[in-house]
Each structure stands twice: as C-alpha cells, then as structure tokens.
Enzyme design. Structure first.
Site, PDB file in Angstrom:
ATOM      1  N   GLY A  46       0.833  -1.193   0.000  1.00 18.50           N
ATOM      2  CA  GLY A  46       0.000   0.000   0.000  1.00 18.50           C
ATOM      3  C   GLY A  46       0.870   1.245   0.000  1.00 18.50           C
ATOM      4  O   GLY A  46       2.022   1.207   0.452  1.00 18.50           O
ATOM      5  N   GLN A  51       3.232   9.903   0.930  1.00 18.71           N
ATOM      6  CA  GLN A  51       4.515   9.200   1.027  1.00 18.71           C
ATOM      7  C   GLN A  51       5.435   9.496  -0.160  1.00 18.71           C
ATOM      8  O   GLN A  51       6.635   9.228  -0.092  1.00 18.71           O
ATOM      9  CB  GLN A  51       4.308   7.685   1.154  1.00 18.71           C
ATOM     10  CG  GLN A  51       3.659   7.274   2.470  1.00 18.71           C
ATOM     11  CD  GLN A  51       3.478   5.781   2.552  1.00 18.71           C
ATOM     12  OE1 GLN A  51       2.491   5.241   2.065  1.00 18.71           O
ATOM     13  NE2 GLN A  51       4.436   5.091   3.141  1.00 18.71           N
ATOM     14  N   CYS A  98       5.858  -0.345   7.048  1.00 17.45           N
ATOM     15  CA  CYS A  98       5.523   0.842   6.257  1.00 17.45           C
ATOM     16  C   CYS A  98       6.737   1.230   5.426  1.00 17.45           C
ATOM     17  O   CYS A  98       7.861   1.216   5.942  1.00 17.45           O
ATOM     18  CB  CYS A  98       5.154   1.983   7.217  1.00 17.45           C
ATOM     19  SG  CYS A  98       4.718   3.512   6.383  1.00 17.45           S
ATOM     20  N   LEU A  99       6.502   1.586   4.170  1.00 19.24           N
ATOM     21  CA  LEU A  99       7.626   1.972   3.304  1.00 19.24           C
ATOM     22  C   LEU A  99       8.323   3.231   3.817  1.00 19.24           C
ATOM     23  O   LEU A  99       9.467   3.481   3.458  1.00 19.24           O
ATOM     24  CB  LEU A  99       7.133   2.181   1.866  1.00 19.24           C
ATOM     25  CG  LEU A  99       6.603   0.908   1.175  1.00 19.24           C
ATOM     26  CD1 LEU A  99       6.033   1.260  -0.197  1.00 19.24           C
ATOM     27  CD2 LEU A  99       7.691  -0.155   1.055  1.00 19.24           C
ATOM     28  N   HIS A 140      -4.427   1.547   7.832  1.00 15.42           N
ATOM     29  CA  HIS A 140      -3.031   2.009   7.915  1.00 15.42           C
ATOM     30  C   HIS A 140      -2.794   3.128   6.898  1.00 15.42           C
ATOM     31  O   HIS A 140      -2.244   4.175   7.228  1.00 15.42           O
ATOM     32  CB  HIS A 140      -2.086   0.816   7.663  1.00 15.42           C
ATOM     33  CG  HIS A 140      -0.647   1.184   7.496  1.00 15.42           C
ATOM     34  ND1 HIS A 140       0.352   0.712   8.319  1.00 15.42           N
ATOM     35  CD2 HIS A 140      -0.003   1.982   6.592  1.00 15.42           C
ATOM     36  CE1 HIS A 140       1.514   1.217   7.942  1.00 15.42           C
ATOM     37  NE2 HIS A 140       1.331   1.981   6.879  1.00 15.42           N
ATOM     38  N   GLU A 141      -3.231   2.890   5.648  1.00 17.13           N
ATOM     39  CA  GLU A 141      -3.005   3.891   4.593  1.00 17.13           C
ATOM     40  C   GLU A 141      -3.816   5.157   4.870  1.00 17.13           C
ATOM     41  O   GLU A 141      -3.346   6.273   4.611  1.00 17.13           O
ATOM     42  CB  GLU A 141      -3.366   3.319   3.218  1.00 17.13           C
ATOM     43  CG  GLU A 141      -2.554   2.110   2.775  1.00 17.13           C
ATOM     44  CD  GLU A 141      -1.059   2.297   2.888  1.00 17.13           C
ATOM     45  OE1 GLU A 141      -0.568   3.440   2.745  1.00 17.13           O
ATOM     46  OE2 GLU A 141      -0.360   1.305   3.149  1.00 17.13           O
ATOM     47  N   HIS A 144      -2.167   7.664   7.070  1.00 12.47           N
ATOM     48  CA  HIS A 144      -1.194   8.545   6.395  1.00 12.47           C
ATOM     49  C   HIS A 144      -1.850   9.865   5.963  1.00 12.47           C
ATOM     50  O   HIS A 144      -1.203  10.907   5.940  1.00 12.47           O
ATOM     51  CB  HIS A 144      -0.616   7.868   5.149  1.00 12.47           C
ATOM     52  CG  HIS A 144       0.484   6.883   5.440  1.00 12.47           C
ATOM     53  ND1 HIS A 144       1.692   7.246   5.967  1.00 12.47           N
ATOM     54  CD2 HIS A 144       0.549   5.545   5.248  1.00 12.47           C
ATOM     55  CE1 HIS A 144       2.463   6.166   6.095  1.00 12.47           C
ATOM     56  NE2 HIS A 144       1.794   5.118   5.667  1.00 12.47           N
TER      57      HIS A 144
HETATM   58 NI    NI Z   1       2.579   3.187   5.656  1.00 12.71          NI
END
Ligand code: NI
Length: 177
Positions: A46, A51, A98-99, A140-141, A144
């Site tokens: 995701g 991000q 998470c990236l 989660h996304e 952000h």
């Molecule tokens: Ni994330």
C-alpha cells in the site's frame, strides 16, 4: 512510468493532513500510475500520496496474496477520498510495516471489520465491507492522510525502539539518517 522517491521518517512532510481530491483529470491518472509503479518497485502492499510528497487523499493498495509457491497477479486498487463507516468494536492485530519506516515491524491493533466508502479514478463512489488484511491495510493507509504513522500507535518506548533500530540499520548501510 516513473518511480518516485518515498519519504521516510523523520521527514516532517509525513505529518501533513492531506486534502480531498476534487479534479479527476489526466494529472490524477498519471500520479496514480506513478504511485502504483513506486509501490511495486518498493515491494509494498500500500502507498499513500503523501509518502511521495503529494498531500492529496489518494491511496493505492495491492495485497498481492497468492497461493503458496505462486506469484501474485498484479491487481492494484485505488482509493480516493476514502472514509471509514461502522468500524467494529472487535479489534484485530497485525504485524505492520511501512515503506516510510523501512524494514521495521510492530503489532498494531485496529477495528477488525469496517465498511469503506471511496471514489475511484473517475470520481465514482463505491462502498464495500472489509475484513482481514484488507481492513488493516486500508486503515493504515488512511492514517497517512491524517499524518499518522503505524509507529504513532505504539507506546513511546516501543516507538523509540523501532526508530533506534531503523537508525542503526541506516548507519550500518551507510545511509544518512
Ligand atoms: Ni505506511
């Protein structure tokens, strides 16, 4: 197609509250293509627009679930201006990553089931009940979009441990923190 640089902690831009998408135009389509390419390139499931430094309420998700030993087919899903309706009282825990907090993982509990509403790339509204990893990933996304990372759900001590481990990894690899 472009692979965009992914912001990582402690980049302050990750704390931005993203704004709703109003124009469903060619620029949006290009951004979503680039976000999808960037997510696959980084082996993520995701990615939120913030991000890659774009403070708009856009997510791409592909859980890439495949039977044991088989490669997952690419099936990216796009969520624009997403909302959560009816989160369950029951919680489910997942080891999240998470990236933007590369290669660090920690257990986070979130509502186990949700009803989600969002717009697609053409601005059409959809609703769907979600559970399991999909419910977790969407939540989660969506965090952000409010400037919240999964580590913000941890105790202060646990969060500091995760960030310490991340810095140690960066030093070992010679990456500036
Ligand atoms: Ni994330």
């Amino acid at each position: 197609m472009s692979i965009l640089p992914i912001l990582e902690v402690p980049d302050a831009r990750l704390k931005t509250v993203s704004v709703p998408v109003k124009e469903f135009d060619a620029e949006l389509k290009t951004l979503i293509e680039d976000m999808t390419d960037t997510m696959y390139d980084a082996h993520g499931i995701g990615l939120a627009a913030i991000q890659v430094g774009v403070p708009k309420r856009i997510l791409v998700i592909d859980l890439q679930e495949a039977p044991e030993g088989e490669e997952a087919e690419k099936n990216p899903r796009v969520f624009i201006n997403p909302e959560i309706l009816d989160p369950s009282e029951e919680l489910a825990g997942y080891k999240e990553g998470c990236l933007s907090v590369p290669e660090q993982y920690a257990d986070v509990e979130r509502p186990a089931t949700i009803r989600a509403r969002w717009q697609d790339i053409d601005g059409k509204t959809h609703e769907e009940n979600m559970d399991g990893l999909m419910a977790t990933c969407l939540q989660h996304e969506m965090d952000h979009l409010e400037g919240i990372l999964f580590i913000d759900h941890l105790s202060r001590l646990k969060r500091q441990m995760v960030l310490k481990k991340l810095n140690k990894m960066r030093k070992e690899r010679g990456v500036a923190a």
